[in-house]
Motif scaffolding. Structure first.
Motif, PDB file in Angstrom:
ATOM      1  N   ARG A 129     -10.981  78.169  18.119  1.00  0.00           N
ATOM      2  CA  ARG A 129      -9.521  78.173  18.039  1.00  0.00           C
ATOM      3  C   ARG A 129      -8.906  77.264  19.100  1.00  0.00           C
ATOM      4  N   ILE A 130      -9.483  77.273  20.302  1.00  0.00           N
ATOM      5  CA  ILE A 130      -8.991  76.384  21.360  1.00  0.00           C
ATOM      6  C   ILE A 130      -9.305  74.932  21.007  1.00  0.00           C
ATOM      7  N   GLY A 131     -10.524  74.685  20.540  1.00  0.00           N
ATOM      8  CA  GLY A 131     -10.953  73.318  20.278  1.00  0.00           C
ATOM      9  C   GLY A 131     -10.162  72.603  19.208  1.00  0.00           C
ATOM     10  N   ILE A 132      -9.794  73.310  18.121  1.00  0.00           N
ATOM     11  CA  ILE A 132      -9.098  72.637  17.019  1.00  0.00           C
ATOM     12  C   ILE A 132      -7.650  72.308  17.359  1.00  0.00           C
ATOM     13  N   GLU A 133      -7.184  72.759  18.514  1.00  0.00           N
ATOM     14  CA  GLU A 133      -5.867  72.322  18.973  1.00  0.00           C
ATOM     15  C   GLU A 133      -5.918  70.873  19.456  1.00  0.00           C
ATOM     16  N   TYR A 134      -7.134  70.376  19.732  1.00  0.00           N
ATOM     17  CA  TYR A 134      -7.282  69.035  20.297  1.00  0.00           C
ATOM     18  C   TYR A 134      -8.169  68.123  19.447  1.00  0.00           C
ATOM     19  N   TRP A 135      -8.946  68.710  18.538  1.00  0.00           N
ATOM     20  CA  TRP A 135      -9.880  67.941  17.718  1.00  0.00           C
ATOM     21  C   TRP A 135      -9.667  68.237  16.235  1.00  0.00           C
ATOM     22  N   PRO A 136      -9.928  67.262  15.342  1.00  0.00           N
ATOM     23  CA  PRO A 136     -10.011  67.569  13.917  1.00  0.00           C
ATOM     24  C   PRO A 136     -11.208  68.497  13.678  1.00  0.00           C
ATOM     25  N   PRO A 137     -11.110  69.436  12.734  1.00  0.00           N
ATOM     26  CA  PRO A 137     -12.136  70.484  12.590  1.00  0.00           C
ATOM     27  C   PRO A 137     -13.558  69.971  12.374  1.00  0.00           C
ATOM     28  N   PHE A 138     -13.770  69.122  11.353  1.00  0.00           N
ATOM     29  CA  PHE A 138     -15.128  68.656  11.068  1.00  0.00           C
ATOM     30  C   PHE A 138     -15.671  67.777  12.195  1.00  0.00           C
ATOM     31  N   MET A 139     -14.792  66.982  12.797  1.00  0.00           N
ATOM     32  CA  MET A 139     -15.224  66.119  13.888  1.00  0.00           C
ATOM     33  C   MET A 139     -15.694  66.949  15.069  1.00  0.00           C
ATOM     34  N   ALA A 191      -6.390  61.023  23.044  1.00  0.00           N
ATOM     35  CA  ALA A 191      -7.590  61.522  23.720  1.00  0.00           C
ATOM     36  C   ALA A 191      -7.426  63.011  23.997  1.00  0.00           C
ATOM     37  N   PRO A 192      -8.414  63.829  23.656  1.00  0.00           N
ATOM     38  CA  PRO A 192      -8.310  65.276  23.882  1.00  0.00           C
ATOM     39  C   PRO A 192      -8.162  65.615  25.359  1.00  0.00           C
ATOM     40  N   ALA A 193      -7.403  66.670  25.632  1.00  0.00           N
ATOM     41  CA  ALA A 193      -7.264  67.159  27.011  1.00  0.00           C
ATOM     42  C   ALA A 193      -8.564  67.830  27.445  1.00  0.00           C
ATOM     43  N   TRP A 194      -8.625  68.209  28.715  1.00  0.00           N
ATOM     44  CA  TRP A 194      -9.857  68.790  29.239  1.00  0.00           C
ATOM     45  C   TRP A 194     -10.209  70.095  28.520  1.00  0.00           C
ATOM     46  N   GLN A 195      -9.184  70.817  28.025  1.00  0.00           N
ATOM     47  CA  GLN A 195      -9.477  72.054  27.293  1.00  0.00           C
ATOM     48  C   GLN A 195     -10.291  71.780  26.030  1.00  0.00           C
ATOM     49  N   GLY A 196      -9.996  70.647  25.370  1.00  0.00           N
ATOM     50  CA  GLY A 196     -10.742  70.289  24.168  1.00  0.00           C
ATOM     51  C   GLY A 196     -12.194  69.972  24.481  1.00  0.00           C
ATOM     52  N   TRP A 197     -12.425  69.259  25.568  1.00  0.00           N
ATOM     53  CA  TRP A 197     -13.804  68.939  25.982  1.00  0.00           C
ATOM     54  C   TRP A 197     -14.530  70.204  26.446  1.00  0.00           C
ATOM     55  N   ALA A 198     -13.812  71.087  27.150  1.00  0.00           N
ATOM     56  CA  ALA A 198     -14.428  72.332  27.604  1.00  0.00           C
ATOM     57  C   ALA A 198     -14.846  73.196  26.419  1.00  0.00           C
ATOM     58  N   ALA A 199     -14.025  73.198  25.362  1.00  0.00           N
ATOM     59  CA  ALA A 199     -14.355  73.977  24.170  1.00  0.00           C
ATOM     60  C   ALA A 199     -15.636  73.461  23.524  1.00  0.00           C
TER      61      ALA A 199
END
Length: 306
Positions: A46-56, A224-232
């Motif tokens: 749920r956190i990750g898809i705020e910063y990334w497309p789902p399949f990617m 570019a995704p924020a650090w939360q996206g990379w952490a997810a």
């Protein structure tokens, strides 16, 4: 002489009992990884898809996890699998990481993380059905009763507002559950790499399939995704994939399919609690009652007589 005889036999007994004790603790650790760690991955998604497309995001997660595991195994001197084992790993990679997890990631764009975990509780039902009718695997009456109870909870869940508001999300979740269950049942009979090598290759093939799906569906990053996206992605890769996924494959080889997939009854508790406490998600009466019914099925699914 008597003392020496007793000492020798005690030593023999202790050495022979150690493998059983080790297997017991390993099995308990694997169930912990499935129940608790995998339950938290819905929050991570749920956190990750705020910063990334789902399949990617799902594709990068599995490709990174599988690539790191494969590099480590090759560094240790493990041999590459045979061609027929790689074919099996590719089939399972498409069914489980790609379809099974990729479409859950897609569905969480529309459905809360807790409800997504509840829908995935259909996995044991599909696993037993596929195993029984496609692969000749038998299921005890107790397992059928537990699955029926879990399915009753799923039917009740569909009357709640969360899934009625997003029929597309509900469909993707059921499709993901069926794909994961088919892979789970098939994994017991199909040729595949042994141990961690199998986990690595399945995640690599699954990650490649997801990235292909991402490209085909036109996904792209707008920033570019924020650090939360990379952490997810890091959390999902290390704990959700390397640790929990490997534990799941271990349990598929050592316990019954219904017991291995019983995580689907426990994950919702973790997912719902994290969603409510950290994401502000709302769970209604239908979801709470359905969760109680579904979790009751785990007692019948997991209980085994000595």
């Amino acid at each position: 002489m008597r003392k020496a005889w007793c000492t020798a036999h005690l030593s023999e007994y202790t050495m022979s009992s150690h493998p059983a004790v080790s297997r017991r603790w390993l099995t308990l650790a694997a169930f912990f990884a499935l129940y608790v760690i995998w339950g938290s991955t819905y929050f991570g998604i749920r956190i990750g898809i705020e910063y990334w497309p789902p399949f990617m995001m799902a594709g990068l997660r599995f490709l990174f996890a599988g690539g790191v595991m494969l590099a480590w195994l090759l560094w240790r001197g493990e041999k590459l699998p045979e061609r027929r084992e790689l074919v099996g790993a590719a089939v399972l990679g498409v069914l489980m990481p790609a379809i099974g997890n990729g479409f859950v990631t897609l569905a969480e764009k529309e459905v809360s993380s807790g409800v997504a975990a509840l829908v995935v509780a259909t996995v044991p039902l599909f696993t037993v059905l596929f195993g029984r009718f496609f692969f000749g695997q038998r299921a005890a009456g107790r397992e059928w009763a537990g699955i029926a109870l879990g399915f009753a909870g799923m039917v009740f869940l569909n009357f709640g507002s969360n899934l009625r508001a997003s029929p597309t999300g509900a469909f993707w979740l059921v499709f993901a559950s069926a794909g994961w269950a088919l892979g789970s049942a098939w994994s017991r009979v199909i040729a595949q790499p042994k141990g961690p090598m199998g986990s690595a290759w399945m995640m690599i093939f699954g990650g490649l399939a997801l990235l292909a799906g991402s490209a085909a569906s036109g996904e792209s990053l707008h920033a570019a995704p924020a650090w939360q996206g990379w952490a997810a992605i890091l959390y999902l890769s290390v704990f959700g994939s390397m640790v929990a996924y490997s534990a799941y494959l271990y349990l598929l080889r050592t316990v019954t399919p219904a017991a291995a997939t019983s995580y689907a009854y426990v994950n919702p508790v973790i997912a719902v609690l994290l969603g409510v406490m950290l994401l502000g998600e709302r769970i209604g009466a239908h979801e709470i009652i359905a969760m109680v019914v579904i979790l009751s099925g785990v007692v019948l699914i997991s209980w085994r007589k000595r």
